[in-house]
Design a protein around this motif. Structure first.
Motif, PDB file in Angstrom:
ATOM      1  N   ARG A  21      18.961  39.800  64.965  1.00  0.00           N
ATOM      2  CA  ARG A  21      19.984  38.571  65.429  1.00  0.00           C
ATOM      3  C   ARG A  21      21.064  38.307  66.362  1.00  0.00           C
ATOM      4  N   PHE A  22      21.588  39.608  67.024  1.00  0.00           N
ATOM      5  CA  PHE A  22      21.143  39.310  68.201  1.00  0.00           C
ATOM      6  C   PHE A  22      20.868  38.828  69.635  1.00  0.00           C
ATOM      7  N   ILE A  23      19.941  39.291  69.741  1.00  0.00           N
ATOM      8  CA  ILE A  23      18.634  38.228  70.741  1.00  0.00           C
ATOM      9  C   ILE A  23      18.527  37.262  70.593  1.00  0.00           C
ATOM     10  N   LEU A  31      25.953  33.064  77.098  1.00  0.00           N
ATOM     11  CA  LEU A  31      27.570  33.332  77.384  1.00  0.00           C
ATOM     12  C   LEU A  31      28.270  33.947  76.519  1.00  0.00           C
ATOM     13  N   SER A  32      28.245  33.540  75.879  1.00  0.00           N
ATOM     14  CA  SER A  32      29.341  33.810  74.522  1.00  0.00           C
ATOM     15  C   SER A  32      28.373  34.999  74.298  1.00  0.00           C
ATOM     16  N   THR A  33      27.464  35.095  74.073  1.00  0.00           N
ATOM     17  CA  THR A  33      27.024  36.497  73.288  1.00  0.00           C
ATOM     18  C   THR A  33      26.956  37.591  74.076  1.00  0.00           C
ATOM     19  N   GLY A  34      27.010  37.019  75.554  1.00  0.00           N
ATOM     20  CA  GLY A  34      27.256  38.690  76.328  1.00  0.00           C
ATOM     21  C   GLY A  34      26.549  39.664  76.504  1.00  0.00           C
ATOM     22  N   ALA A  35      25.128  40.282  75.432  1.00  0.00           N
ATOM     23  CA  ALA A  35      24.782  41.077  75.520  1.00  0.00           C
ATOM     24  C   ALA A  35      23.372  40.502  74.692  1.00  0.00           C
ATOM     25  N   VAL A  36      21.590  41.748  74.721  1.00  0.00           N
ATOM     26  CA  VAL A  36      21.093  41.346  74.022  1.00  0.00           C
ATOM     27  C   VAL A  36      20.834  42.294  73.095  1.00  0.00           C
ATOM     28  N   GLY A  63      35.552  39.959  69.205  1.00  0.00           N
ATOM     29  CA  GLY A  63      34.286  39.479  69.344  1.00  0.00           C
ATOM     30  C   GLY A  63      33.356  40.839  68.460  1.00  0.00           C
ATOM     31  N   PRO A  64      33.403  41.022  67.449  1.00  0.00           N
ATOM     32  CA  PRO A  64      33.106  42.401  66.478  1.00  0.00           C
ATOM     33  C   PRO A  64      31.720  42.088  67.066  1.00  0.00           C
ATOM     34  N   GLY A  65      30.772  41.187  67.019  1.00  0.00           N
ATOM     35  CA  GLY A  65      29.835  40.901  66.650  1.00  0.00           C
ATOM     36  C   GLY A  65      28.824  41.112  65.411  1.00  0.00           C
ATOM     37  N   GLY A  67      29.199  44.157  64.458  1.00  0.00           N
ATOM     38  CA  GLY A  67      29.871  45.212  63.415  1.00  0.00           C
ATOM     39  C   GLY A  67      29.959  46.540  63.681  1.00  0.00           C
ATOM     40  N   PRO A  68      29.145  47.118  65.330  1.00  0.00           N
ATOM     41  CA  PRO A  68      29.059  48.527  65.665  1.00  0.00           C
ATOM     42  C   PRO A  68      30.456  48.913  65.664  1.00  0.00           C
ATOM     43  N   VAL A  69      31.740  48.510  66.298  1.00  0.00           N
ATOM     44  CA  VAL A  69      32.767  49.060  66.693  1.00  0.00           C
ATOM     45  C   VAL A  69      33.467  49.170  66.087  1.00  0.00           C
ATOM     46  N   ALA A 108      36.836  32.082  65.138  1.00  0.00           N
ATOM     47  CA  ALA A 108      37.975  31.181  66.141  1.00  0.00           C
ATOM     48  C   ALA A 108      37.580  32.143  67.645  1.00  0.00           C
ATOM     49  N   ASP A 109      38.120  30.908  68.768  1.00  0.00           N
ATOM     50  CA  ASP A 109      37.621  31.336  70.300  1.00  0.00           C
ATOM     51  C   ASP A 109      39.157  32.992  70.908  1.00  0.00           C
ATOM     52  N   ALA A 110      38.901  33.143  70.768  1.00  0.00           N
ATOM     53  CA  ALA A 110      39.658  34.367  70.917  1.00  0.00           C
ATOM     54  C   ALA A 110      40.281  34.158  71.622  1.00  0.00           C
ATOM     55  N   TYR A 111      40.425  33.163  73.115  1.00  0.00           N
ATOM     56  CA  TYR A 111      41.316  33.131  74.128  1.00  0.00           C
ATOM     57  C   TYR A 111      42.220  32.120  73.646  1.00  0.00           C
ATOM     58  N   LEU A 132      34.109  41.079  73.287  1.00  0.00           N
ATOM     59  CA  LEU A 132      34.058  39.899  74.624  1.00  0.00           C
ATOM     60  C   LEU A 132      33.913  40.384  76.151  1.00  0.00           C
ATOM     61  N   PRO A 133      32.975  39.624  75.778  1.00  0.00           N
ATOM     62  CA  PRO A 133      32.247  39.496  77.275  1.00  0.00           C
ATOM     63  C   PRO A 133      32.946  38.501  78.773  1.00  0.00           C
ATOM     64  N   MET A 134      34.115  39.682  79.052  1.00  0.00           N
ATOM     65  CA  MET A 134      35.113  38.933  79.528  1.00  0.00           C
ATOM     66  C   MET A 134      34.723  38.021  81.465  1.00  0.00           C
ATOM     67  N   GLN A 161      38.945  47.436  76.116  1.00  0.00           N
ATOM     68  CA  GLN A 161      37.614  46.365  76.774  1.00  0.00           C
ATOM     69  C   GLN A 161      36.611  47.527  76.735  1.00  0.00           C
ATOM     70  N   PHE A 162      35.573  47.076  77.019  1.00  0.00           N
ATOM     71  CA  PHE A 162      34.322  47.824  76.921  1.00  0.00           C
ATOM     72  C   PHE A 162      33.893  46.179  77.733  1.00  0.00           C
ATOM     73  N   THR A 163      33.245  47.233  79.425  1.00  0.00           N
ATOM     74  CA  THR A 163      32.036  46.266  80.315  1.00  0.00           C
ATOM     75  C   THR A 163      30.968  47.361  80.917  1.00  0.00           C
TER      76      THR A 163
HETATM   77  C1  SAM Z   1      28.536  41.548  73.775  1.00  0.00           C
HETATM   78  S1  SAM Z   1      28.769  40.944  72.373  1.00  0.00           S
HETATM   79  C2  SAM Z   1      29.732  42.379  71.895  1.00  0.00           C
HETATM   80  C3  SAM Z   1      29.325  42.107  70.423  1.00  0.00           C
HETATM   81  C4  SAM Z   1      29.907  43.730  69.174  1.00  0.00           C
HETATM   82  N1  SAM Z   1      31.188  44.044  69.743  1.00  0.00           N
HETATM   83  C5  SAM Z   1      29.529  45.194  69.727  1.00  0.00           C
HETATM   84  O1  SAM Z   1      30.323  45.950  70.792  1.00  0.00           O
HETATM   85  O2  SAM Z   1      28.275  45.117  69.942  1.00  0.00           O
HETATM   86  C6  SAM Z   1      29.861  40.017  72.511  1.00  0.00           C
HETATM   87  C7  SAM Z   1      30.654  39.083  71.039  1.00  0.00           C
HETATM   88  O3  SAM Z   1      31.425  38.713  71.435  1.00  0.00           O
HETATM   89  C8  SAM Z   1      31.660  36.825  70.923  1.00  0.00           C
HETATM   90  N2  SAM Z   1      32.752  36.168  72.155  1.00  0.00           N
HETATM   91  C9  SAM Z   1      31.987  35.593  72.753  1.00  0.00           C
HETATM   92  N3  SAM Z   1      33.092  34.477  73.482  1.00  0.00           N
HETATM   93  C10 SAM Z   1      33.922  34.439  71.928  1.00  0.00           C
HETATM   94  C11 SAM Z   1      35.302  34.451  72.034  1.00  0.00           C
HETATM   95  N4  SAM Z   1      35.484  33.414  72.996  1.00  0.00           N
HETATM   96  N5  SAM Z   1      35.456  34.205  71.071  1.00  0.00           N
HETATM   97  C12 SAM Z   1      35.643  35.617  69.585  1.00  0.00           C
HETATM   98  N6  SAM Z   1      34.250  35.541  69.947  1.00  0.00           N
HETATM   99  C13 SAM Z   1      33.304  35.195  70.996  1.00  0.00           C
HETATM  100  C14 SAM Z   1      30.181  37.165  70.428  1.00  0.00           C
HETATM  101  O4  SAM Z   1      29.933  36.104  69.776  1.00  0.00           O
HETATM  102  C15 SAM Z   1      29.122  38.240  71.001  1.00  0.00           C
HETATM  103  O5  SAM Z   1      29.953  39.043  69.103  1.00  0.00           O
END
Ligand code: SAM
Length: 200
Positions: A21-23, A31-36, A63-65, A67-69, A108-111, A132-134, A161-163
């Motif tokens: 699903r992630f890939i 850009l919005s997924t931010g990770a593979v 951005g729970p994706g 749901g691992p966190v 929703a858009d978390a921003y 979120l991929p900040m 926040q992780f990065t």
């Molecule tokens: C790097 S993934 C992290 C997913 C999960 N938290 C994890 O640690 O595996 C980023 C997640 O943020 C979501 N996302 C990106 N931009 C977003 C936004 N503006 N509002 C809400 N969710 C967003 C993506 O769809 C994705 O699920």
């Protein structure tokens, strides 16, 4: 069909379906997924440890994706009914509703945090935890998100926040905010660091 699993850098199995699903999500919206791949367990647990389950109030995850966190937060003692999950991707939202039926899932858009949570958050939050991929956003947008999140939190409560980046997601000299960082978490692909911000 039972969920298949595979092992990567962590000792615990990852859900193969979630990797797929992630890939897929990354191909569609890199850009919005931010990770593979979803975060590994060590990173997820490290994030969850900054949340104190006994502090009352909602726990917001951005951005729970898959749901691992979220899973780590529940394992850490956070009642799933306290979780407010803000996720952009509708496929992930559907998955989260199935996995955490007691949680509130908001697509929703978390921003636009204040607008997204206006009708949901009736008490100050105990924590905001973000995947979120900040770095896909300009600094001023990241700073505004942090300010909005801190305004929703109890005094002293954490924004976590992780990065994957080597530099902090919020510039160091940000007046009125205390920052701390975890060690680099090498047991994650890619290695990551957790940053925690609190009102100073
Ligand atoms: C790097 S993934 C992290 C997913 C999960 N938290 C994890 O640690 O595996 C980023 C997640 O943020 C979501 N996302 C990106 N931009 C977003 C936004 N503006 N509002 C809400 N969710 C967003 C993506 O769809 C994705 O699920």
């Amino acid at each position: 069909m039972p969920t298949q699993s595979l092992r990567l850098v962590d000792k615990k199995p990852l859900r193969f379906d979630d990797e797929v699903r992630f890939i897929r999500s990354w191909f569609e919206r890199p850009l919005s997924t931010g990770a593979v791949a979803p975060s590994g367990r060590v990173l997820a647990r490290t994030m969850a440890r900054y949340v104190e389950p006994e502090v009352p109030g909602p726990v917001v995850e951005l951005g729970p994706g898959t749901g691992p966190v979220t899973e780590a937060l529940v394992a850490h003692g956070v009642d799933p009914a306290r979780l407010v999950l803000v996720e952009f991707n509708p496929v992930f939202c559907q998955l989260l509703r199935g996995r955490f039926p007691a949680a509130t899932v908001i697509q929703a858009d978390a921003y636009g945090l204040r607008r997204a949570l206006a009708s949901v958050l009736r008490k100050p939050a105990a924590a905001v935890v973000s995947g979120l991929p900040m770095f896909t956003k300009p600094v001023r947008t990241r700073v505004r998100l942090l300010r909005d999140a801190l305004a929703l939190l109890l005094p002293g409560a954490p924004f976590v926040q992780f990065t994957y980046a080597v530099v902090p997601p919020i510039p160091n000299a940000f007046a009125g905010v205390q920052a701390e960082a975890s060690e680099r978490i090498w047991m994650n692909l890619p290695p990551a660091r957790v940053w925690v911000y609190r009102k100073g």
